[in-house]
Every structure is written in C-alpha cells, then in structure tokens.
Design a protein around this motif. Structure first.
Motif, PDB file in Angstrom:
ATOM      1  N   PRO A 259       0.975  -1.114  -0.024  1.00 15.56           N
ATOM      2  CA  PRO A 259      -0.092   0.017  -0.046  1.00 15.56           C
ATOM      3  C   PRO A 259       0.843   1.190  -0.138  1.00 15.56           C
ATOM      4  CG  PRO A 259       0.061  -0.801   2.129  1.00 15.56           C
ATOM      5  CD  PRO A 259       0.711  -2.078   1.268  1.00 15.56           C
ATOM      6  N   VAL A 260       0.433   2.214  -0.859  1.00 14.01           N
ATOM      7  CA  VAL A 260       1.345   3.645  -0.837  1.00 14.01           C
ATOM      8  C   VAL A 260       1.168   4.396   0.291  1.00 14.01           C
ATOM      9  CG1 VAL A 260       1.385   3.214  -3.498  1.00 14.01           C
ATOM     10  CG2 VAL A 260      -0.452   4.566  -2.074  1.00 14.01           C
ATOM     11  N   ASN A 261      -0.157   4.240   0.771  1.00 14.06           N
ATOM     12  CA  ASN A 261      -0.161   5.179   2.134  1.00 14.06           C
ATOM     13  C   ASN A 261      -1.149   4.506   3.055  1.00 14.06           C
ATOM     14  OD1 ASN A 261      -3.050   5.229   1.174  1.00 14.06           O
ATOM     15  ND2 ASN A 261      -2.553   7.385   0.051  1.00 14.06           N
TER      16      ASN A 261
ATOM     17  N   THR B  60       6.037   5.173   9.492  1.00 17.24           N
ATOM     18  CA  THR B  60       5.060   4.787  10.214  1.00 17.24           C
ATOM     19  C   THR B  60       5.209   3.108   9.592  1.00 17.24           C
ATOM     20  OG1 THR B  60       3.569   6.208  10.265  1.00 17.24           O
ATOM     21  CG2 THR B  60       2.515   4.218  10.776  1.00 17.24           C
ATOM     22  N   VAL B  61       5.224   2.212  10.483  1.00 18.73           N
ATOM     23  CA  VAL B  61       5.244   0.739  10.075  1.00 18.73           C
ATOM     24  C   VAL B  61       3.998   0.120  10.272  1.00 18.73           C
ATOM     25  CG1 VAL B  61       5.927  -1.565  10.781  1.00 18.73           C
ATOM     26  CG2 VAL B  61       7.587   0.524  11.247  1.00 18.73           C
TER      27      VAL B  61
ATOM     28  N   LEU C 260       5.892   3.108   5.827  1.00 15.27           N
ATOM     29  CA  LEU C 260       5.184   4.311   5.150  1.00 15.27           C
ATOM     30  C   LEU C 260       5.794   5.581   5.561  1.00 15.27           C
ATOM     31  CD1 LEU C 260       1.582   3.371   5.413  1.00 15.27           C
ATOM     32  CD2 LEU C 260       2.717   2.984   3.266  1.00 15.27           C
ATOM     33  N   LYS C 261       5.597   6.521   4.702  1.00 13.74           N
ATOM     34  CA  LYS C 261       6.210   7.781   5.110  1.00 13.74           C
ATOM     35  C   LYS C 261       5.026   8.492   6.359  1.00 13.74           C
ATOM     36  CE  LYS C 261       9.567   9.108   1.942  1.00 13.74           C
ATOM     37  NZ  LYS C 261      10.965   9.493   2.312  1.00 13.74           N
ATOM     38  N   MET C 262       5.619   9.346   6.992  1.00  8.21           N
ATOM     39  CA  MET C 262       4.832  10.121   8.099  1.00  8.21           C
ATOM     40  C   MET C 262       3.969  10.896   7.012  1.00  8.21           C
ATOM     41  SD  MET C 262       4.990   9.591  11.228  1.00  8.21           S
ATOM     42  CE  MET C 262       4.064  10.324  12.434  1.00  8.21           C
TER      43      MET C 262
END
Lengths: 574, 375
Positions: free
Chosen positions: B231-233, B286-287, B356-358
C-alpha cells in the motif's frame, strides 16, 4: 414483573370498559350512518321503482322513451370523455416536466398549479364567463382591437364546458402522478439509455408504461369528477341550453309542474349511481394490479432530462395553463368586482370598492349566507371529526369484522355525484322523521346532515392514517412504563394523532364552506349558503355583486388552505 | 478490441469535487475495479464513462474515439456509447418479460429477426436463464433478476461492460457464487470490464487491477496483490485488509532495507523493513503490520518483542488477540488455539512489515471500521 401483577387486573378492567364503551359508541354511530347514508340510499332506489305507491318500472320506461334522456347522458359522457383526455394529458405532462426535467421556476409552477384545485369549480366557471362570455374581457378586447362587431368566441355550450372542466380537473392527474414519477427508480430509465434508447424512446417504452396504473387511476378519478360536476355545466351550459346528467336531474327536481318529477329524477340518478359504482370498482381493480415491486436502492438523484431548446416551449405551456386556470380567472373576477358599472372601460376613475360595501351591508342574504356557511361547515367538520375518531379506532385498532362495510359506507356519499346525494336526502327527509315526528326538510338541519354524510370520508381517511402511523408498540411501551390504558391514550396516542385530527377537520371544513351542488337543491329561504348565493346572484345577472362575493370566497378558501398548510407543517393543504 | 482511457477527468459540483484528476487506462479484456468508501467518487466516475454525468474537465476515449471531452464539449449520450451496464438495483423493467427485457437493446441495432433471436438465446443461456423467457420480474428471485440485468447488458455484445455495485443487493452466499460467475463470463467473452464496489473482498477476488479511491482522489492503482502487500499510504493500508500502525524512526539504511526503532515507549525494539521509497536516517515514519502477519507465542524470554494480552476473541477459524506493547495496542489474528489469558505476557514477531512515510496530521481516515472491512 411481580410488582405489576396486582395492578394488571385493574388495568385490564379499565381497558375492558373503554373497549365496551367504544363498541357501544360504535353501535350508536352505525345507527347514525344508517339514518343518514343507508336510509336515503334505499329511499332513492325505492322511489325510482315506485309509481303511485306501487312497484313499477314505469319511471325508467318513461325515461327511455324520452329522447332527451339519451341526449343528456350522451352529453355527459362526451364532455367527460374529452375532458378526461385533455385534463389527464395536461396533468401528466406537467407532472413529468416538474419531476423529471430541468424546466425553470419549478417552485413557482408547483405553487400556482395547485390553485385551480382549490378554487370552487363554479367560481372558475363564472370567471371564465367574465373572460369569454358575450361581453367578456377577451371578447371586448378582441372587438376593440379588430373593430369586429362579433365576439371572438362565446364560451356557452359544450366546448366551453369541456374547456373549463379541463382547467379545474387537471390538477388531479398532476397530483396523482407527481409522486410516482419522482419516486421512480432512475436506474430503470438509465438502463434504457445504455441499451440504446434516446430520451423520447425511453419515455415511450419505459416511463409511460410504468406510469400507466397511476395515469389510469387519475383518469378514472377525473372522469367521475367530471360526470358528477354540477357547477360548471350549470354556469356555462345553461345559457347555451346545453344540459348534462347533473343539470338535468337538477332541472327535473325543480320542475314542480311535472307529475312524478322526483321519481323521474331518482330514476335518472340511477344511471350516475351505477356508473359511479363501476368506476369505484375499476379503481379498486387497478390498485390491485399495481404489483410492480420496484426495488429502489440508493437514492440516486434522478437524472433530469435536459430540455435544451424545448425549455421555452415548456415554459410557454406551463405559463398558458397558469394564465388560463389561475391568473386570468382571478384577475377577471377582481376587475369585474372593482367596476362601477358593467362595460365601462378599465380606467382608475371607474374603479370602486362600492360593490364590496354594498354586498356586506345592503344584501341581507349575503350576511345570512356567510353565517350559515360558517356554522354549517364548522358544525359538520366537528361532528365528522368526533365520529371519525370512533370509526377509525374501530377500523384500525379493534379491527372490527364489519370494517370493510363501514369504510364503503363512509365513502359512498362522496363517490356518487353530489346532485344524487342531495336528491336522496330530499326523498328521505321530505316527510317528518318517524317516532319523533319532526321534519328537517326546508331547515338548515338537512344541509348539516347532507354535509356530514358527504364529507365524512375526509375525516375517516385522515384519522385512519394517524392511527396507522402510531404503532401499537408506542402505546405498549407506555403501558410497560406503568401508564394505565387511559393515561397511555391521553399521553401518547392523542398527542401523536393531534395533527391529523386537525387536518381532518379542515379537509371537511374547506369544501363545506363553498359547497354548491348539495346546497343548491337543499337550501330554503333563510337557509342559504355562500355557494348558493354566489350562484343565485350570477343567475339573476347581478354581475358586479357576484364578482365581489366570488372574490371574497376565493380568497377565504386560499387563505384557509394556507393556514392549514402552515399549522400542519406542510402535511396537509398547499 | 476495446480500450477505455480516462485522461485528467474531473467532476466538480457547486461546493465540492466529486472526482479529481482521474487518469486510468483499462486495457482490452481487462477487469478493473474502482474501490473505495461511499462518497469517494467511484460511482461518479462510472457514470461519467456511461454518459450520465458530464465531466467538468478531461477526456474519455473508447479506443480512438472521443466519447467525452469537456474542452471540446463532446458528450456522447449513453445510447451512443455501445456499453453494457448493470445497476445496483438491477433496473429490470417490471412491465416487461425476461425476454422483452433482455431483447430491448436489440431494438436499436439493425439486425434481423433470426439473429436477434439467436442473440437473445445466447445471452439467456450465458446467464443460465433459458426457459424463463416469459416470466415477469416479480416472478423471479433477486438473483434471477440480477441475471436478467446481466443478460441485457451482454446481449448487444458491448465493447465495455460497466457494473455498479451489482452484487450488493444479494445475500452473502449468492454474492459469492455470482462473483465467480461474472469472472467466468469475462474470461469466456474476453470483455473489458469496469466494476464499482465498496466491498474489498469483491474487488480483490475479481479484478485484474484495483483502483483505490478516497474523497475524489485515486490513492493507488495496482493488482490486488500490490495494493495489499505494498500500500502506498495509510488509507490504502487501512482500507484493504486490516492494519496496525506503529510510529517509528529510521535508524539505519542498507540497500533496499532500513532498520527502524519502534516508538513504543521501550526504545529498544528494532525492525528491518524492505523499502522502495527513499528514507533518510533519523526520519520519522510509520510501520504497518497486518494482524495476520504477527506471530504470537507465550512468553519465553528470548527473541521477539514482549507484550501483554488485553483481550481475546474466539472467531471460529481464528482467534483475535489484542495486546499492549508499551504505549501501542496491537491487534493479532492467529490460527493457533492456544488459550491466552488476559494479563499474560507474550512474545511477538512482526512479519512482512511495510514502511510508510509519515503523513500530515490530518491524514485521511478510512470511514469504515475495521470490523466492517474485515466482513
């Protein structure tokens, strides 16, 4: 639960007593209905089959031998047939335009197009005489503009009757079909579009076939309403010596010189009664066939048809209807009422309020009629609501065995033409009532009785709906909370049905206030009603006074409707 | 040969954007699903393709034909787009028989009577309705009505088939069997399909590719496996399947993996995550760990991460355990039937973590609860 046990016996006793009282009252009410509905109906039938106190078919034979019988029957069927086609077409088209297209000014059209349903038809007819009578505004304007000595068109006669019938009946088709058109699942139309059908073909193959039960139902209602109408053919038809069934019955009743006139009128009525019952049955049958269960999922906003260049055509069409049914007639009445004398040009110098002053101060009949009509409408509405409360409780809550009979009985005086109801009342109450030996004929009481019978169905329908909305579980929830039967009724049921009770009262009051068809046959000197006086003034040729009174009556009706609408928060009235 | 291409498509209403800058090419014979919560713009997009809604911007091509273009003011009406469509409410016409319903689109094609009959029979047998030609819709079950709608959409052998939540009015069992039937039909007819649903199980099991949408925007386009595994976000991770989100900090980079320190209050729990995006050492992130990818074992003292059981729910085929790991709560689904007790210490091993990026504080939240997503 243990705590409740000692009480429950007492509670049951209250309920038991209440139910017995209701049933007892029900019996009393049933007796009243027998007196004011069943007895007149039987008397009507019996009279039609009686000559010189003996059973005979002679009345019918006389009628069949009389060519004019078939002529008026033919006239009635003809105007109603063409009128129904016209009114249904117009009403359904309007409903479709307002529900499914992007026609502009929807709110305005919606408000305006309901008005013709509220204006008493005979007043609409009088207004049209002011427009298209021999010296009507339109004809005078035509003669002034063209220099012609002949009027453009004189409304008196069958075409005029059809025209005015259409203008005051199309709202039925409009109101009946608007809801179904709005609620129709838009996917049904969209599925046709992706299948390759364009807007017109979708209309032809999907929308109209799906609407047929509603369209047919409204057409039946309109047809019977036209067959039963008295005011329009009386106002427009009489001057052109064009008679239909209702006006023929009226003339026969008033034709005292003709031997056996009431029995002949009764026989003539039978045609209308049979037709009315047939239409009632057809309606029931149509309702049963309406088993299209259309699953509606998410409420997609219906896709509106883009009218494009047709928008202007639609606006002209709606504008013409509003002009012909609302603005034109109301303006004609107002302008006539404000004139100093008939035929004067419309200049500020010729405008006066004298007609209104004269009407309210100089004509005692008018003041009497106002009082009578208010008393009669208020009295009958009150009785209707009280009786309806008990009838509805019997029908919806106790579900009495003879419920169907009771409902049919209440509907009957509204389903058959008012002229026939009036004749039945005359025949039933011509002679003094047995036992008490009092005659109500030629008194205000016969009008009260007739109004109660005629408009009872409005009260019952309104309060039935209320009881059906208030589910028994609401009462039961009050009971388990500790309320006794009477407390539950007082705290829960009454507050919840209040609005409908109120609405039922107004629904009976408004038409009763301007009633003409019954009153014209049942009134007597000193007991005139508003409708009768307007009609009488018109017949006497007192144009200015007629217009002034017609204007006042129309305004009262519109105002009452507006008030009802506000007080019921838009549920009832327009 | 049918390829559907949407370029920069937008639909703006007076006060909100229903669909924003939508780009998608549905290849010939491909099954693409628009997936998202209600109000995400998926149905609006489908209706723009069908021709019921006019885009305020962008172009829609069917092969080389422009069927909708806001700038050129071309909006081909639905009846000229040659697409089949199945509606959520079936929209089977109640006043027509099964045969009349299914044969209706043929009225607008120039084809002979014999061919029309052949096509009708073929369409009916495809959806297994042969023999019910003269029935009226009210004599059919919901599932049969659904098949009528499908046959009607297929009878004109459309280039593209549009399906708008076609299974949502069916009961659970029927829904599942219809899924396989639709896939089977698509393989057999090699038809291009654009499908709309809010049901992720439907989307995952049927589609070649899934377009995950939220609040008018495309979040991610990919195969079911891609959107689940990568998932990208946060929205996609949360909407597709279930997910635990654990804040963390990148502490070390090596090739295409990074080492992160979990922000769980212990300051000594590290995790190696594969990454495709660029992360800097020291960056907060975020993991994402799926509940089914957490191994849980009774506390042994060695390896893994220790946590305390807060709640456990028996679900029949699996057990749902909620544990507290320092300052974060973690949901676990396991097939082990070991009877954990509340307060018991357990060992956790995180498998297949996704980094994931924050996201900004007002990160889009999936409006569906996890329980609903799961169901």
């Amino acid at each position: 639960m243990k705590i409740a046990l000692p009480r429950s016996a007492a509670v049951n006793r209250t309920e038991d007593i209440f139910q017995r009282v209701t049933l007892g009252l029900g019996a009393v009410i049933f007796a009243i209905l027998v007196l004011i509905i069943v007895y007149p109906s039987i008397t009507l039938i019996r009279t039609s089959l009686t000559v010189d106190g003996r059973f005979s078919l002679q009345n019918f034979i006389d009628l069949i031998r009389d060519a004019s019988t078939f002529q008026v029957l033919y006239n009635s069927l003809k105007v109603s047939f063409f009128g129904t086609i016209g009114a249904t077409t117009i009403g359904v088209s309007i409903a479709w335009l307002l529900a499914r297209t992007d026609v502009p000014f929807k709110r305005f059209w919606q408000n305006m197009l309901i008005v013709p349903y509220l204006i008493p038809p005979f007043i609409g007819a009088i207004a049209w005489v002011y427009l298209l009578g021999p010296v009507g505004f339109v004809n005078k304007a035509w003669m002034a503009l063209t220099g012609s000595t002949q009027p453009l068109y004189v409304i008196y006669g069958q075409v005029g009757v059809i025209l005015v019938l259409i203008l005051y009946n199309f709202p039925i088709a409009y109101m009946v079909t608007l809801g179904p058109l709005r609620q129709m699942n838009p996917s049904l139309e969209e599925a046709a579009r992706v299948s390759g059908a364009n807007t017109l073909k979708t209309l032809r193959d999907i929308v109209i076939p799906l609407m047929l039960p509603s369209i047919g139902g409204s057409a039946l209602l309109i047809f019977m309403s036209m067959m039963a109408n008295f005011g329009i053919p009386a106002v427009i038809g009489f001057p052109g010596r064009f008679f239909v069934m209702t006006t023929q019955i009226y003339r026969t009743v008033l034709n005292y010189d003709r031997p056996n006139n009431l029995a002949l009128a009764a026989a003539l009525s039978m045609f209308l009664v049979i037709l009315a019952l047939a239409v009632m049955q057809a309606q029931r049958w149509l309702q049963k066939g309406k088993n299209y269960a259309i699953i509606s999922g998410k409420s997609n906003q219906p896709q509106l048809v883009m009218l494009g260049k047709w928008k202007i055509v639609a606006v002209i069409f709606l504008g013409a209807i509003v002009l012909g049914a609302v603005i034109g007639p109301l303006l004609a009445i107002l302008l006539t009422a404000l004139q100093k004398a008939i035929g004067l040009p419309l200049t500020p110098a010729n405008i006066t309020l004298d007609n209104f002053t004269l009407l309210l101060t100089g004509v005692p009949k008018v003041r009497r009629a106002i009082v009578n009509s208010i008393l009669l409408a208020g009295g009958s509405a009150t009785v209707i609501v009280l009786v309806s409360l008990i009838i509805s409780y019997l029908l919806v809550r106790i579900r009495v065995k003879f419920g169907q009979v009771l409902e049919g009985l209440v509907l009957l005086p509204y389903a058959i033409p008012g002229t026939v109801v009036a004749l039945a009342m005359i025949l039933a109450f011509l002679r003094p009532l047995p036992i008490i030996n009092v005659s109500i004929y030629n008194t205000i009481w016969i009008l009260l009785v007739a109004y109660i019978a005629r408009f009872m169905t409005f009260g019952v329908r309104s309060i039935n709906a209320a009881f059906e909305q208030v589910h028994v579980s609401l009462e039961e929830a009050a009971r388990v909370s500790g309320a006794g039967f009477l407390s539950a009724f007082k705290d829960i049921v009454i507050p919840l049905i209040k609005t409908n009770v109120f609405a039922g009262w107004f629904l009976a009051f408004i038409p009763a206030l301007t009633e003409l068809t019954l009153s014209v046959l049942l009134n007597s000197v000193g007991n005139e009603t508003l409708g009768v006086v307007v009609f009488g003034l018109h017949q006497e040729g007192k144009v200015l006074l007629t217009a002034a009174l017609a204007f006042i009556v129309t305004m009262i009706v519109l105002l009452m409707n507006f008030l009802t609408n506000r007080l019921t928060r838009g549920q009832i009235g327009f | 040969m049918a390829e559907l291409r949407l370029t920069n498509v937008e639909k703006a209403y007076d006060n909100f954007m229903a669909v924003r800058d939508f780009n998608l090419t549905v290849k010939d014979g491909e099954f693409v699903t628009l997936l998202g919560p209600s109000g995400c713009g998926k149905t609006t997009t489908l209706r723009m393709v069908a021709g019921f809604t006019h885009p305020t911007r962008g172009t829609i091509h069917l092969n080389d034909r422009v069927i909708s273009s806001a700038s050129q003011r071309i909006f081909l009406p639905p009846e000229q787009r040659d697409m089949g469509m199945v509606f959520q409410t079936y929209a089977v016409w109640p006043h027509m028989t099964v045969a009349q319903n299914v044969a209706y689109p043929l009225k607008f094609k120039r084809i002979g009577r014999t061919e029309a009959k052949e096509r009708l029979d073929k369409a009916l047998s495809l959806v297994k309705l042969s023999g019910l030609e003269e029935r009226y819709p009210h004599q059919l079950s919901g599932g049969q009505q659904q098949r009528v709608a499908l046959a009607r959409a297929l009878v004109m052998e459309p280039e593209v088939l549009l399906l708008d939540e076609p299974l949502s009015n069916l009961d659970a069992k029927l829904r599942e069997s219809m899924r396989f039937e639709i896939i089977e039909l698509q393989r057999r007819l090699n038809i291009t399909i654009l499908y709309v649903t809010h049901d992720q199980a439907e989307a995952m099991s049927m589609s070649d590719r899934v377009v995950v949408m939220n609040a008018g925007d495309i979040q991610q386009i990919g195969t079911p496996k891609e959107v689940y595994q990568h998932p990208v976000n946060r929205f996609v991770a949360d909407f597709i399947g279930m997910a635990n989100f654990i804040p963390c900090k990148v502490v070390e980079k090596s090739g295409d993996t990074v080492r992160v320190l979990l922000d769980d209050g212990y300051d000594n729990h590290y995790l190696i995550c594969p990454v495709s995006a660029d992360f800097a050492v020291g960056e907060r992130a975020t993991v994402v760990v799926r509940p089914e990818h957490v191994e849980i074992t009774p506390f042994q003292g060695q390896g893994g991460t220790s946590a305390t059981v807060l709640r456990q729910t028996y679900l029949g085929d699996r057990v749902d355990v909620l544990v507290k790991l320092g300052t974060v709560e973690i949901r676990i689904q396991t097939h082990s039937t070991y009877p954990y007790e509340i307060g018991q210490d357990v060992n956790l091993v995180f498998d297949q973590p996704i980094l994931l990026k924050m996201e900004p504080a007002a990160a889009p939240e999936a409006p569906l609860s996890k329980a609903e997503v799961n169901g």
